[in-house]
Design a protein around this motif. Structure first.
Motif, PDB file in Angstrom:
ATOM      1  N   ASP A  94       0.841  -1.222   0.000  1.00 23.51           N
ATOM      2  CA  ASP A  94       0.000   0.000   0.000  1.00 23.51           C
ATOM      3  C   ASP A  94       0.866   1.259   0.000  1.00 23.51           C
ATOM      4  O   ASP A  94       0.537   2.243  -0.663  1.00 23.51           O
ATOM      5  CB  ASP A  94      -0.936   0.013   1.212  1.00 23.51           C
ATOM      6  CG  ASP A  94      -1.984  -1.089   1.126  1.00 23.51           C
ATOM      7  OD1 ASP A  94      -2.472  -1.345   0.011  1.00 23.51           O
ATOM      8  OD2 ASP A  94      -2.302  -1.701   2.167  1.00 23.51           O
ATOM      9  N   ARG A  95       1.957   1.246   0.731  1.00 19.92           N
ATOM     10  CA  ARG A  95       2.852   2.415   0.721  1.00 19.92           C
ATOM     11  C   ARG A  95       3.481   2.585  -0.660  1.00 19.92           C
ATOM     12  O   ARG A  95       3.725   3.710  -1.100  1.00 19.92           O
ATOM     13  CB  ARG A  95       3.959   2.270   1.773  1.00 19.92           C
ATOM     14  CG  ARG A  95       3.483   2.483   3.201  1.00 19.92           C
ATOM     15  CD  ARG A  95       4.670   2.449   4.160  1.00 19.92           C
ATOM     16  NE  ARG A  95       4.219   2.354   5.530  1.00 19.92           N
ATOM     17  CZ  ARG A  95       4.212   3.377   6.405  1.00 19.92           C
ATOM     18  NH1 ARG A  95       4.646   4.552   6.052  1.00 19.92           N
ATOM     19  NH2 ARG A  95       3.782   3.191   7.644  1.00 19.92           N
ATOM     20  N   LEU A  98       1.106   4.527  -2.808  1.00 25.50           N
ATOM     21  CA  LEU A  98       1.022   5.960  -2.497  1.00 25.50           C
ATOM     22  C   LEU A  98       2.349   6.692  -2.744  1.00 25.50           C
ATOM     23  O   LEU A  98       2.348   7.892  -2.987  1.00 25.50           O
ATOM     24  CB  LEU A  98       0.578   6.149  -1.041  1.00 25.50           C
ATOM     25  CG  LEU A  98      -0.907   5.855  -0.807  1.00 25.50           C
ATOM     26  CD1 LEU A  98      -1.246   5.881   0.673  1.00 25.50           C
ATOM     27  CD2 LEU A  98      -1.782   6.859  -1.554  1.00 25.50           C
ATOM     28  N   GLU A 204       1.091  -2.420  10.043  1.00 23.93           N
ATOM     29  CA  GLU A 204       0.507  -1.925   8.794  1.00 23.93           C
ATOM     30  C   GLU A 204       0.056  -3.116   7.959  1.00 23.93           C
ATOM     31  O   GLU A 204      -0.753  -2.972   7.051  1.00 23.93           O
ATOM     32  CB  GLU A 204       1.557  -1.119   8.004  1.00 23.93           C
ATOM     33  CG  GLU A 204       2.749  -1.948   7.583  1.00 23.93           C
ATOM     34  CD  GLU A 204       3.905  -1.159   6.989  1.00 23.93           C
ATOM     35  OE1 GLU A 204       3.768   0.057   6.809  1.00 23.93           O
ATOM     36  OE2 GLU A 204       4.960  -1.770   6.730  1.00 23.93           O
ATOM     37  N   ARG A 297      -7.747  -2.373  -2.730  1.00 27.00           N
ATOM     38  CA  ARG A 297      -6.391  -1.905  -3.097  1.00 27.00           C
ATOM     39  C   ARG A 297      -6.317  -1.806  -4.622  1.00 27.00           C
ATOM     40  O   ARG A 297      -6.707  -2.765  -5.310  1.00 27.00           O
ATOM     41  CB  ARG A 297      -5.389  -2.930  -2.564  1.00 27.00           C
ATOM     42  CG  ARG A 297      -3.968  -2.746  -3.003  1.00 27.00           C
ATOM     43  CD  ARG A 297      -3.082  -3.896  -2.515  1.00 27.00           C
ATOM     44  NE  ARG A 297      -2.697  -3.766  -1.134  1.00 27.00           N
ATOM     45  CZ  ARG A 297      -2.009  -4.693  -0.440  1.00 27.00           C
ATOM     46  NH1 ARG A 297      -1.643  -5.820  -1.033  1.00 27.00           N
ATOM     47  NH2 ARG A 297      -1.697  -4.507   0.810  1.00 27.00           N
ATOM     48  N   TRP A 352       0.010   7.425   9.065  1.00 27.91           N
ATOM     49  CA  TRP A 352      -0.191   6.434   8.006  1.00 27.91           C
ATOM     50  C   TRP A 352      -1.624   5.912   8.027  1.00 27.91           C
ATOM     51  O   TRP A 352      -2.280   5.830   6.979  1.00 27.91           O
ATOM     52  CB  TRP A 352       0.801   5.261   8.159  1.00 27.91           C
ATOM     53  CG  TRP A 352       0.370   4.072   7.345  1.00 27.91           C
ATOM     54  CD1 TRP A 352      -0.153   2.896   7.793  1.00 27.91           C
ATOM     55  CD2 TRP A 352       0.365   3.971   5.909  1.00 27.91           C
ATOM     56  NE1 TRP A 352      -0.471   2.069   6.759  1.00 27.91           N
ATOM     57  CE2 TRP A 352      -0.164   2.702   5.571  1.00 27.91           C
ATOM     58  CE3 TRP A 352       0.747   4.825   4.882  1.00 27.91           C
ATOM     59  CZ2 TRP A 352      -0.319   2.272   4.260  1.00 27.91           C
ATOM     60  CZ3 TRP A 352       0.597   4.390   3.564  1.00 27.91           C
ATOM     61  CH2 TRP A 352       0.073   3.132   3.264  1.00 27.91           C
ATOM     62  N   GLN A 356      -4.182   6.171   4.887  1.00 28.54           N
ATOM     63  CA  GLN A 356      -4.586   4.965   4.166  1.00 28.54           C
ATOM     64  C   GLN A 356      -6.070   4.638   4.354  1.00 28.54           C
ATOM     65  O   GLN A 356      -6.740   4.205   3.440  1.00 28.54           O
ATOM     66  CB  GLN A 356      -3.714   3.777   4.634  1.00 28.54           C
ATOM     67  CG  GLN A 356      -4.119   2.423   4.103  1.00 28.54           C
ATOM     68  CD  GLN A 356      -3.902   2.275   2.591  1.00 28.54           C
ATOM     69  OE1 GLN A 356      -3.344   3.154   1.926  1.00 28.54           O
ATOM     70  NE2 GLN A 356      -4.383   1.183   2.039  1.00 28.54           N
ATOM     71  N   TYR A 357      -6.575   4.821   5.585  1.00 26.89           N
ATOM     72  CA  TYR A 357      -7.945   4.376   5.879  1.00 26.89           C
ATOM     73  C   TYR A 357      -8.912   5.538   6.098  1.00 26.89           C
ATOM     74  O   TYR A 357     -10.101   5.324   6.309  1.00 26.89           O
ATOM     75  CB  TYR A 357      -7.953   3.453   7.104  1.00 26.89           C
ATOM     76  CG  TYR A 357      -7.103   2.218   6.908  1.00 26.89           C
ATOM     77  CD1 TYR A 357      -7.608   1.096   6.250  1.00 26.89           C
ATOM     78  CD2 TYR A 357      -5.782   2.175   7.337  1.00 26.89           C
ATOM     79  CE1 TYR A 357      -6.830  -0.035   6.048  1.00 26.89           C
ATOM     80  CE2 TYR A 357      -4.984   1.056   7.141  1.00 26.89           C
ATOM     81  CZ  TYR A 357      -5.517  -0.044   6.495  1.00 26.89           C
ATOM     82  OH  TYR A 357      -4.736  -1.164   6.284  1.00 26.89           O
TER      83      TYR A 357
END
Ligand code: NAD
Ligand code: DAU
Length: 361
Positions: A94-95, A98, A204, A297, A352, A356-357
């Motif tokens: 996920d990082r 982004l 994470e 995702r 973070w 993300q959320y």
């Protein structure tokens, strides 16, 4: 001695602790050989992960970015290790979606810098030391892309088809490692492993995130419909696989490491909830009531599965934990490690989670 890059991260620190900790019934350390950890301590690196071996004189630590090839070469010349085990990476998909730049820097440029340092060092070694030297590259099954529901599991000959910036950066690093063997004769070994879980994993990733959110009464975020499949391996089994390949792997070969434990994400999360229901029951109802389906995702790989018959057949490695035994150990570890959890979930972790959320941590 051996060098371990990324030894303050999740898998690297488990590897170092296993390496230096006496096995049950033994008084001497398992492998009785010093370890130099090279780690620049990103958000994912944490010296607290090495706390249980902190006072062991065989543990050395250098806060060092692997992208600095000259600094790594100086360490190689100074300590003359017989092996360099390369775990350091940006590791969260996920990082990488982004912000891919750090993944290109550490995973590609960093691996290149290490290979250059190792090539020079290897070229300077005399006879027996030269024959003994190994460069072991720790990689992932994500380089192979995504499987359909009935496709055969990834083998070492499956074509690379990485789908995320993370997977692409690891694939590039694998190719560089291969090329340094083919072109320069560097004695390399590569392992491609499936999803790990266990103590000391940064929250994470799915399993620790869900465990800690459950305990804090927060939503348990499941991407998409929860039917994506991963092949789970307890981290201690991954570490024993790496030791096996280091000891007996054939130079230039790659070895897939996996747990033969394919599970849909929803089933994984329900297992964590059931484990918590047994160990730390809620006041009313199951933790599974906190499950929440969230936006998928981008480019989410459907299914990973590892065919690990090569390492089983050639080197005699096999995983010892089942998912049931491994997840119980893992959940118990998080329940008993509140100081560690508090430390890693402060500050930047909260940033973070809200990025993300879209929620406060
Ligand atoms: P992690 O993110 O927990 O730890 C990575 C470590 O590398 C951290 O200690 C970090 O500080 C260090 N690091 C990052 N950039 C660095 C740099 N430029 N210089 C020096 N140190 C740096 O990762 P992990 O989950 O422990 O994964 C370790 C390795 O195993 C990675 O190469 C990853 O691709 C691979 N892998 C992970 C899994 C998994 O499920 N976690 C599965 C298969 C393979
Ligand atoms: O397959 C090996 C790889 O496994 C390693 O190379 C990576 O370093 C490691 O991070 C892991 O990648 P995944 O993307 O599979 O792991 P993650 O824990 O992020 O996600 C596991 C599955 O759970 C995946 O299908 C996405 C899903 N997921 C994840 C999170 C964080 C959710 O549904 N919700 C979440 O909040």
């Amino acid at each position: 001695m051996i060098f371990v890059t990324g030894g303050a991260g999740f898998i690297g620190s488990n590897f170092v602790v296993d390496w230096l900790t006496p096995a049950a019934g033994q008084s001497a350390p398992l492998r009785n050989e010093p370890v130099l950890v090279i780690d620049c301590l990103t958000y994912a690196g944490n010296l607290a992960n090495l706390a249980v071996v902190r006072d062991n004189p065989k543990l050395l630590f250098e806060r060092q970015d692997i992208c600095d090839s000259a600094a790594v070469l100086a360490l190689l010349r100074k300590h003359r290790p017989r092996a360099l085990l390369h775990f350091a990476a940006e590791s969260h998909v996920d990082r990488s979606i982004l912000g891919p730049a750090e993944f290109v820097r550490t995973n590609i440029n960093g691996t290149f810098a290490l290979l250059e340092a190792a090539r020079t060092y290897y070229g300077e070694l005399p006879g027996a030391e030269r024959d003994a030297f190994r460069f072991l590259h720790v990689s992932t099954d994500e380089v192979y892309g995504s499987l359909g529901p009935v496709d055969p599991a990834f083998s070492e000959t499956t074509a690379y088809a990485p789908n995320s910036p993370y997977a692409a950066s690891k694939a590039a690093s694998d190719h560089l490692v291969r090329a340094y063997h083919h072109t320069y004769g560097l004695p390399v070994l590569t392992t491609n492993c499936s999803n790990n879980y266990g103590p000391l994993q940064f929250p994470e990733k799915l399993i620790p995130l869900v465990t800690l959110n459950a305990l804090q009464g927060k939503p348990l975020p499941i991407y998409g419909d929860g039917s994506n499949v991963r092949d789970w391996l307890y981290v201690g089994d991954h570490c024993s696989g790496i030791r096996t390949v280091l000891q007996n792997g054939r130079l230039g070969e790659t070895y897939n490491i996996g747990g033969r434990t394919e599970m849909q994400n929803l089933a994984v999360v329900k297992t964590i909830c059931a484990t918590l229901d047994a160990l730390r029951p809620r006041n009313s109802g199951s933790y599974s009531q906190q499950i929440t389906f969230v936006k998928d995702r981008p480019g989410h790989d459907r299914r990973y599965a590892i065919d690990c018959s090569k390492i089983e057949r050639e080197l005699g490695w096999t995983p010892v934990e089942t998912f049931a035994s491994g997840i119980r150990k893992t959940v118990e570890w998080y329940l008993n490690s509140s100081a560690w959890v508090e430390q890693v979930t402060s500050g930047k972790y909260r940033d973070w989670v809200s990025l993300q959320y879209g929620t406060a941590a």
